[in-house]
Enzyme design. Structure first.
Site, PDB file in Angstrom:
ATOM      1  N   GLU A  38      39.844  40.711  38.846  1.00 43.09           N
ATOM      2  CA  GLU A  38      40.316  39.742  39.939  1.00 43.09           C
ATOM      3  C   GLU A  38      41.800  39.523  39.242  1.00 43.09           C
ATOM      4  O   GLU A  38      41.917  38.912  38.125  1.00 43.09           O
ATOM      5  CB  GLU A  38      39.542  38.651  39.785  1.00 43.09           C
ATOM      6  CG  GLU A  38      39.791  37.866  41.359  1.00 43.09           C
ATOM      7  CD  GLU A  38      40.548  36.601  40.902  1.00 43.09           C
ATOM      8  OE1 GLU A  38      42.045  36.868  41.120  1.00 43.09           O
ATOM      9  OE2 GLU A  38      40.451  35.530  40.601  1.00 43.09           O
ATOM     10  N   CYS A  53      46.007  32.549  40.657  1.00 38.96           N
ATOM     11  CA  CYS A  53      46.181  33.812  41.170  1.00 38.96           C
ATOM     12  C   CYS A  53      46.442  33.827  42.560  1.00 38.96           C
ATOM     13  O   CYS A  53      47.325  34.663  43.018  1.00 38.96           O
ATOM     14  CB  CYS A  53      45.296  34.719  40.461  1.00 38.96           C
ATOM     15  SG  CYS A  53      43.566  34.036  41.106  1.00 38.96           S
ATOM     16  N   GLU A  70      55.065  37.955  40.263  1.00 36.91           N
ATOM     17  CA  GLU A  70      54.091  36.612  40.055  1.00 36.91           C
ATOM     18  C   GLU A  70      54.843  35.564  39.204  1.00 36.91           C
ATOM     19  O   GLU A  70      54.859  36.198  37.896  1.00 36.91           O
ATOM     20  CB  GLU A  70      52.522  37.017  39.785  1.00 36.91           C
ATOM     21  CG  GLU A  70      51.928  35.846  39.728  1.00 36.91           C
ATOM     22  CD  GLU A  70      50.349  36.304  39.493  1.00 36.91           C
ATOM     23  OE1 GLU A  70      50.199  37.212  38.670  1.00 36.91           O
ATOM     24  OE2 GLU A  70      49.520  35.720  40.017  1.00 36.91           O
TER      25      GLU A  70
END
Ligand code: ADP
Length: 493
Positions: free
Chosen positions: A265, A299, A396
């Site tokens: 993940e 995330c 990110e």
């Protein structure tokens, strides 16, 4: 007091004892090489305590314990009993909820109200998977009258689990819930930045009655203990949550060792799309929550915000006002929404992105600086007029930094939304059902929220398209990460 215990204190718990050893075979032990490392309070930048560091040797010891439990006592525990143990563990977490939340706030810096929310989700997740334990079924498959065919859903074996620092306890629960429900044993490594809440939790495993070796919790560094897990020859599966870069390393290590099963993940750069016809006040609340929840350290953070041209200027003005109301400060203040970033390293990375946004010519609407001069606090930051090719729109950031751009119509925003290597989450704000469904179908993301954000539930699968991951956590889907199919064919006389 045991040799590895320390005394700590938080404003909500007062004094308490925390064991800082490695939790192997239901006991806290020192690391084999006697190493320890310091844990920093992100609010004060001071050392909270030191904890024991697991090295390759400790990973070996923990794996041996997990193997012995898997082949021995754990294999004799019935599925229903496994479920009862998880339910007991959830009850104990509930009983200790105040302590667990306080340790989480102290170590991670998240506000105490959010830490309580995390602990509530931990309890819910463990109960949910406790319920699944005796509902893992195979099939009978009718092929030929002279044969009897059936399948079994069997545990994979010893699972290595490597978790990040943004939701230390919640990621712990997401990982152990499905793994234990399906009959596996576990060696879990916490993140080096935030080992404390799992250490506060570990004694509950023994208290709940899990046999020794079923769930081992080790503290240590990624390049040492994490690498030892992913390349271990006697670990059957590795599950990881963290950055895409480390996910690749883990997959390579798994491939280069025993081809252990891998689920990942990973990161995201999720588009949060606001159409002209959205309820603007509601949309702003969700956009605010989407990017600033957990200090942007999610995330699935809604970090690319696309606003339709008809409401763009109005949206920016109102979002600025909303973001400036977020209370940033001491995590133990009940009013606080945003605490410090987790570490100096993360703080520096985020400030690097803020600088790049400024250098590349995006408009700073609010924030853009650190807050105060102690603790890793960053003001909620909004960049407007961000071009698609700017670094802050592509990469990110994992911090409280929103990047906003304007779009014309649904076709354009679908293209922009999908213009990313990531595909973890997305959101659409509109009152038009057709727009909501068409756009959510077209977005390449594992989760799409409509008129909300971060609506995560342990019943609902969560995971990534593209480079955001492999496999799904939560829901029934996560059981597949921890089971393997056996087909049995019996020839009849
Ligand atoms: P971040 O960059 O945000 O700190 P990481 O992906 O580096 O996130 O860390 C998430 C988890 O992965 C942590 O538990 C960390 O110790 C672990 N980790 C980091 N590097 C490695 C590695 N090379 N192998 C295995 N685990 C690792």
């Amino acid at each position: 007091m045991s040799a590895t215990a320390v005394n700590l204190k938080t404003p909500v718990t007062g004094d308490f004892t925390l064991n800082t050893g490695l939790f192997i075979n239901n006991e806290f032990v020192r690391g084999a090489e006697g190493k320890t490392f310091e844990v920093i309070n992100p609010t004060t930048e001071e050392v909270i305590c030191s904890v024991h560091e697991a090295t390759e040797k400790d990973v070996d010891i923990a794996v041996q314990a997990a193997r012995k439990a898997f082949e021995g006592p754990w294999s004799k525990v019935t599925p229903q009993e496994r479920g009862m143990l998880l339910l007991k563990l959830a009850d104990l977490a509930e009983k200790n909820a105040d302590l667990l939340a306080a340790v989480e706030s102290l170590d991670n810096g998240k506000s105490i109200t959010m830490a309580r929310g995390d602990v509530g989700a931990v309890i819910g997740c463990l109960r949910y998977y406790g319920g699944w334990a005796d509902k893992i079924e195979g099939k009978t498959i009718d092929i030929n009258p002279d044969m009897f065919h059936y399948t079994r859903s069997e545990p994979i074996g010893v699972c290595g689990q490597i978790i990040p620092w943004n939701f230390p306890l919640l990621m712990f629960a997401w990982k152990i819930g499905p793994a234990l429900a399906t009959g596996n044993t576990v060696v879990l490594k916490t993140a080096e930045q935030t080992p404390l809440s799992a250490l506060a939790f570990a004694p509950l495993i023994k208290e709940a009655g899990f046999p020794p070796g079923v769930l081992n919790v080790i503290t240590g560094f990624g390049k040492v203990a994490g690498a030892a897990i992913s390349s271990h020859m006697d670990i059957d599966k590795v599950a990881f949550t963290g950055s895409t870069a480390v996910g690749r390393t883990i997959m390579k290590a798994a491939a280069g060792s025993n081809l252990k099963k891998v689920t990942l993940e990973l990161g995201g750069k999720s588009p949060n799309i606001v159409f002209n016809d959205a309820d603007i006040e509601e949309a702003i609340n969700w956009v605010n929550f989407g990017i600033y929840y957990n200090h942007g350290q999610c995330c699935c953070a809604g970090s690319r915000i696309y606003v339709q041209e008809g409401i763009y200027d109005k949206f920016i003005a109102a979002f600025k006002a909303r973001a400036e109301q977020n209370k940033v400060g001491d995590p133990f203040n009940e009013e606080t929404f945003q605490g410090p970033q987790v570490s100096q390293l993360q703080f520096d990375r985020i400030m690097g992105y803020v600088k790049s946004g400024k250098d590349e010519g995006a408009t700073v609407v609010t924030g853009g600086d650190r807050l105060g001069d102690k603790g890793y606090f960053i003001k909620p930051t909004i960049f407007a007029d961000v071009r698609q090719d700017m670094k802050i729109m592509q990469e990110e950031i994992f911090g409280p930094v929103a990047a906003i751009a304007k779009f014309k119509d649904a076709d354009e925003v679908i293209k922009l939304g999908n213009d990313s290597n990531y595909g973890l989450a997305a959101a659409v704000h509109t009152k038009d059902l057709n727009t909501a469904i068409r756009v959510s179908n077209a977005l390449r993301a594992g989760t799409v929220w409509v008129n909300c954000y971060n609506a995560l539930h342990h019943q609902l699968p969560f995971g990534g398209y593209k480079e955001s991951g492999i496999g799904r956590e939560l829901g029934e889907a996560a059981l597949a990460n921890y089971t393997q199919n056996k087909s049995v064919a019996i020839k009849l006389n």
